[in-house]
Design a protein around this motif. Structure first.
Motif, mmCIF file in Angstrom:
data_model
loop_
_atom_site.group_PDB
_atom_site.id
_atom_site.type_symbol
_atom_site.label_atom_id
_atom_site.label_comp_id
_atom_site.label_asym_id
_atom_site.label_seq_id
_atom_site.Cartn_x
_atom_site.Cartn_y
_atom_site.Cartn_z
ATOM 1 N N THR A 169 -1.229 5.821 9.438
ATOM 2 C CA THR A 169 -2.675 5.481 10.321
ATOM 3 C C THR A 169 -3.630 4.500 9.437
ATOM 4 N N GLU A 170 -4.262 5.200 8.880
ATOM 5 C CA GLU A 170 -4.341 5.395 7.434
ATOM 6 C C GLU A 170 -4.805 4.162 6.892
ATOM 7 N N LEU A 171 -3.551 4.056 6.496
ATOM 8 C CA LEU A 171 -2.619 2.827 5.208
ATOM 9 C C LEU A 171 -2.525 1.629 5.932
ATOM 10 N N ALA A 172 -2.211 2.300 6.900
ATOM 11 C CA ALA A 172 -2.004 0.736 8.034
ATOM 12 C C ALA A 172 -3.307 -0.068 8.637
ATOM 13 N N GLY A 173 -3.700 1.348 9.013
ATOM 14 C CA GLY A 173 -4.882 0.225 9.820
ATOM 15 C C GLY A 173 -5.911 -0.779 8.983
ATOM 16 N N GLY A 174 -6.529 0.049 8.935
ATOM 17 C CA GLY A 174 -7.379 -0.816 8.150
ATOM 18 C C GLY A 174 -6.595 -2.189 7.253
ATOM 19 N N LYS A 175 -5.328 -2.276 6.830
ATOM 20 C CA LYS A 175 -4.395 -3.529 6.661
ATOM 21 C C LYS A 175 -4.718 -4.873 7.947
ATOM 22 N N LEU B 296 1.086 -1.036 0.030
ATOM 23 C CA LEU B 296 -0.180 -0.167 -0.188
ATOM 24 C C LEU B 296 1.316 1.364 -0.324
ATOM 25 N N PHE B 297 1.847 1.249 0.942
ATOM 26 C CA PHE B 297 2.611 2.681 0.660
ATOM 27 C C PHE B 297 3.166 3.073 -0.540
ATOM 28 N N SER B 298 3.970 1.889 -1.404
ATOM 29 C CA SER B 298 4.625 1.810 -2.335
ATOM 30 C C SER B 298 3.729 2.395 -3.294
ATOM 31 N N GLN B 299 2.167 2.432 -3.968
ATOM 32 C CA GLN B 299 1.774 2.526 -5.023
ATOM 33 C C GLN B 299 1.973 4.482 -5.535
ATOM 34 N N PRO B 300 1.714 4.866 -6.183
ATOM 35 C CA PRO B 300 2.290 5.941 -5.999
ATOM 36 C C PRO B 300 1.296 6.954 -6.180
ATOM 37 N N GLU B 301 0.417 6.841 -5.668
ATOM 38 C CA GLU B 301 -0.687 7.520 -4.776
ATOM 39 C C GLU B 301 -0.312 7.876 -3.230
ATOM 40 N N ASN B 302 0.490 6.623 -3.154
ATOM 41 C CA ASN B 302 0.387 6.605 -1.256
ATOM 42 C C ASN B 302 2.204 7.313 -0.924
ATOM 43 N N GLN B 303 2.922 7.123 -2.310
ATOM 44 C CA GLN B 303 4.236 7.961 -2.085
ATOM 45 C C GLN B 303 3.909 9.205 -2.029
ATOM 46 N N GLN B 304 3.137 9.128 -3.491
ATOM 47 C CA GLN B 304 2.764 11.142 -3.603
ATOM 48 C C GLN B 304 2.279 11.744 -2.288
ATOM 49 N N ARG B 305 1.267 11.460 -1.234
ATOM 50 C CA ARG B 305 0.788 11.680 -0.197
ATOM 51 C C ARG B 305 1.697 12.206 0.698
ATOM 52 N N LEU B 306 2.522 10.597 1.312
ATOM 53 C CA LEU B 306 4.197 11.383 2.051
ATOM 54 C C LEU B 306 4.817 12.363 1.917
ATOM 55 N N THR B 307 5.077 12.414 -0.155
ATOM 56 C CA THR B 307 5.384 12.877 -0.065
ATOM 57 C C THR B 307 5.621 14.716 -0.163
#
Length: 125
Positions: A65-71, A27-38
């Motif tokens: 928390t959002e990305l990891a929490g659901g998983k 999930l963290f490596s998906q481009p849209e999530n990388q962009q959110r973090l960046t």
């Protein structure tokens, strides 16, 4: 009546921890999530230096928390803190699990691993 929570660490195995980490890090490596973090880090960089550590926590923790929490909830872990504690306990015996925990911890501290680093970890799981 609410269902009883799963017992602490009773069913956390290295295999399960790796699977959870693999799916979470994917999930963290998906481009849209990388962009959110960046983007969050770019916002923090605009703050005065003395405010940046707190700014990182304020901006990154909700995303992580959002990305990891659901998983984690999919695997019966009620929250990120509980999940991390259980996975860290397994990481004491398994270096791949510990590496995954360190990658996620780094992301929450503002040291977001690049996609290549995340993919290299996923390949180990």
């Amino acid at each position: 009546m609410a269902a009883a929570p799963p017992p602490m660490n009773a069913s956390m195995t290295p295999e399960k921890a790796k699977l959870i980490l693999k799916e979470t890090i994917t999930l963290f490596s998906q481009p849209e999530n990388q962009q959110r973090l960046t983007d969050a880090l770019a916002e923090v960089a605009q703050l005065p230096p003395e405010q940046q550590p707190m700014g990182k926590m304020a901006k990154l923790m909700p995303i992580v928390t959002e990305l990891a929490g659901g998983k984690l909830q999919e695997y019966g872990l009620p929250n990120v803190m509980m999940g991390v504690m259980q996975i860290q306990a397994v990481g004491q015996q398994d270096p791949v699990v510990m590496e995954g925990v360190q990658l996620l911890t780094a992301a929450t501290m503002g040291n977001v691993p690049d996609a290549a680093t995340l993919q290299a970890f996923v390949a180990k799981c």
